[in-house]
Write a protein that holds these residues in place. Structure first.
Motif, PDB file in Angstrom:
ATOM      1  N   ILE A 188       0.831  -1.199   0.000  1.00  0.00           N
ATOM      2  CA  ILE A 188       0.000   0.000   0.000  1.00  0.00           C
ATOM      3  C   ILE A 188       0.870   1.256   0.000  1.00  0.00           C
ATOM      4  O   ILE A 188       0.600   2.229  -0.723  1.00  0.00           O
ATOM      5  CB  ILE A 188      -0.936   0.013   1.225  1.00  0.00           C
ATOM      6  N   LYS A 191       2.182   1.961  -3.382  1.00  0.00           N
ATOM      7  CA  LYS A 191       1.141   2.522  -4.245  1.00  0.00           C
ATOM      8  C   LYS A 191       0.895   3.992  -3.924  1.00  0.00           C
ATOM      9  O   LYS A 191       0.644   4.803  -4.819  1.00  0.00           O
ATOM     10  CB  LYS A 191      -0.153   1.725  -4.088  1.00  0.00           C
ATOM     11  N   GLU A 200      -7.851  12.745  -3.739  1.00  0.00           N
ATOM     12  CA  GLU A 200      -8.731  11.919  -2.915  1.00  0.00           C
ATOM     13  C   GLU A 200      -9.962  12.726  -2.533  1.00  0.00           C
ATOM     14  O   GLU A 200      -9.919  13.964  -2.483  1.00  0.00           O
ATOM     15  CB  GLU A 200      -8.018  11.463  -1.637  1.00  0.00           C
ATOM     16  N   LEU A 257     -11.181   8.528  -0.119  1.00  0.00           N
ATOM     17  CA  LEU A 257     -11.089   7.509  -1.163  1.00  0.00           C
ATOM     18  C   LEU A 257     -10.642   8.126  -2.481  1.00  0.00           C
ATOM     19  O   LEU A 257     -10.924   9.298  -2.763  1.00  0.00           O
ATOM     20  CB  LEU A 257     -12.460   6.840  -1.372  1.00  0.00           C
ATOM     21  N   ARG A 258      -9.945   7.330  -3.295  1.00  0.00           N
ATOM     22  CA  ARG A 258      -9.635   7.737  -4.655  1.00  0.00           C
ATOM     23  C   ARG A 258     -10.705   7.182  -5.579  1.00  0.00           C
ATOM     24  O   ARG A 258     -11.324   6.136  -5.280  1.00  0.00           O
ATOM     25  CB  ARG A 258      -8.249   7.221  -5.061  1.00  0.00           C
ATOM     26  N   GLU A 260     -10.665   5.398  -8.159  1.00  0.00           N
ATOM     27  CA  GLU A 260     -10.495   4.007  -8.574  1.00  0.00           C
ATOM     28  C   GLU A 260     -10.873   3.011  -7.477  1.00  0.00           C
ATOM     29  O   GLU A 260     -11.003   1.811  -7.736  1.00  0.00           O
ATOM     30  CB  GLU A 260      -9.056   3.738  -9.027  1.00  0.00           C
ATOM     31  N   GLN A 261     -11.051   3.490  -6.259  1.00  0.00           N
ATOM     32  CA  GLN A 261     -11.481   2.612  -5.176  1.00  0.00           C
ATOM     33  C   GLN A 261     -13.000   2.476  -5.111  1.00  0.00           C
ATOM     34  O   GLN A 261     -13.510   1.712  -4.289  1.00  0.00           O
ATOM     35  CB  GLN A 261     -10.960   3.141  -3.834  1.00  0.00           C
ATOM     36  N   GLN A 424     -11.300  -1.542   6.912  1.00  0.00           N
ATOM     37  CA  GLN A 424     -12.039  -1.985   5.738  1.00  0.00           C
ATOM     38  C   GLN A 424     -12.471  -3.440   5.875  1.00  0.00           C
ATOM     39  O   GLN A 424     -13.597  -3.808   5.522  1.00  0.00           O
ATOM     40  CB  GLN A 424     -11.180  -1.787   4.488  1.00  0.00           C
TER      41      GLN A 424
END
Length: 446
Positions: A188, A191, A200, A257-258, A260-261, A424
């Motif tokens: 993570i 990334k 974000e 969150l981004r 793509e999430q 999560q």
């Protein structure tokens, strides 16, 4: 009145007696004479409070009754906490969702009890006291407010019990079993390093589940919720009541969150929404989502809105009933005084001149202030004061910047990354656990 947290009662019941004629019953004179032995007064003085209306069971969850009074008082609590009004149709929809929430709440409390998770009366009372204090009230004042709103202290106490029971149950049954490996954390962080400069979004969601047979009804309910938001209702409060995701307990907050999430349909809406805006109901597999973008930020890039401020707030108040025209000269004079305040140290002198008061607050993040104040304060320097804002009813105010610490952006620590992964996974397992509780429950609707 906003219960954070909050933004999810039970009332005492009575037995309704009916007098009916029966075969072989005595005549009227005999019935009157039978009461005579009690020697009752002709005009009795009645003491105490009137009994509540008849309460009928609406659902029985594993033997535990949820009454119509429970539902009505919880609905009243929701409306009071969100400061919203509702039409007749909206109230009916709110009652149905409230019943679902009460069923979930009951299942959660029952599951905690089976696991011998104890909540003491002192713990619940302390949390209730904190809720009252956050709303500027004592317990007695909160009780009076709720009663006047059609709710009760018992209703909010039950909600507190449910949330505390569910939190401890999650900790015992789910959080204690979740593990995060070092290799996952390292991946993570790599990334994140690669995503420096990307955006974000702080996202909140109201999720409504649907299937082909309920699609039209759920879509209509989503539209009704959107209308309530347009009328000024609190997104968090409505999420607590209507949303069917486990994030409902925190007002639908999904965190940072981004795109793509997120599911593709939601990601497309998020990138187009400005902070503070709300989407139309978005069709996604399994239901509909209403999305609110609370904020946005650029990863690992300096953002002046992350500055921590030390502030003094000067407030001046006005006599009740004073008109705008009558107040204008004093407001204009106050505006001139704060524009030339000459540093934070003069705040008390300015307040004294106008019969006002000063409150100091430290470590206030600029981005946590209302958007209009953020824009005003971004270019301001230490020692400067904002233009006056507020109202005659609640007081006119000015914020003086006494200190400003800019944040140096950097990668999150390994512990922070591990905590996010852990959360999560806990949320995912909690959704499955609640689904299993519903599946195994014996629910009798009346």
């Amino acid at each position: 009145m906003n219960f954070r947290k909050v933004g999810r009662l039970a009332g005492a019941g009575m037995i309704s007696l009916a007098l009916a004629s029966m075969a072989g019953a005595q005549d009227l004179d005999e019935r009157m004479n039978s009461a005579g032995v009690l020697n009752l007064p002709d005009n009795p003085i009645i003491y105490g409070q009137a009994l509540p209306p008849v309460v009928k069971a609406t659902a029985i969850v594993n033997g535990e009754v949820i009454t119509a009074t429970d539902i009505e008082q919880r609905v009243a609590l929701v409306l009071a906490s969100s400061e919203a009004t509702a039409t007749s149709d909206q109230l009916n929809q709110l009652r149905q969702q409230t019943l679902r929430n009460l069923i979930d709440e009951t299942l959660q409390i029952q599951a905690a009890q089976r696991e011998e998770i104890e909540l003491t009366a002192a713990e619940i009372s302390e949390t209730l006291k904190n809720v009252a204090e956050r709303n500027g009230r004592s317990i007695t004042e909160l009780e009076e407010y709720l009663r006047g709103s059609g709710s009760s202290l018992r209703s909010i106490t039950r909600q507190i019990q449910g949330e505390m029971a569910w939190a401890r149950l999650r900790q015992a049954k789910i959080e204690s079993t979740v593990t995060v490996g070092d290799d996952e954390v390292d991946e993570i962080i790599k990334k994140l390093e690669a995503s420096k400069g990307t955006t974000e979004y702080r996202v909140s969601e109201i999720y409504l589940a649907s299937n082909p047979s309920t699609d039209a009804q759920v879509r209509e309910r989503a539209q009704t919720i959107l209308e309530q938001l347009g009328q000024g209702a609190s997104f968090g409060a409505l999420a607590r009541v209507h949303s069917e995701s486990t994030a409902a307990i925190v007002g639908g907050d999904l965190g940072w969150l981004r795109p793509e999430q997120l599911p593709e349909q939601i990601a497309e809406a998020v990138v187009q929404l400005r902070p503070g805006a709300v989407s139309i109901p978005i069709a996604i597999p399994g239901g509909y989502s209403i999305i609110a973008v609370q904020d946005r930020r650029t990863l690992l890039t300096a953002d002046p809105r992350n500055a921590l401020l030390s502030l003094k707030q000067i407030t001046i108040e006005f006599e009740p009933g004073l008109t705008e025209a009558q107040a204008t000269p004093r407001v204009e004079s106050f505006a001139e005084a704060v524009a030339n305040i000459g540093g934070c140290g003069n705040s008390e002198a300015v307040a004294s001149r106008f019969g006002g008061s000063v409150v100091q607050s430290d470590n206030i993040r600029l981005r946590d202030l209302p958007p209009a104040l953020q824009q005003m304060m971004l270019p301001m320097q230490v020692g400067q004061a904002t233009r006056p804002f507020g109202s005659l009813e609640e007081g006119v105010r000015s914020l003086v910047i006494c200190g400003r610490d800019e944040e140096t952006p950097g990668l999150p620590s390994a512990d922070q990354v591990a905590d996010q992964i852990n959360q999560q996974r806990v949320e995912s397992r909690a959704r499955r656990y609640l689904r299993d509780l519903r599946r195994d429950a014996i629910i009798d609707f009346r």
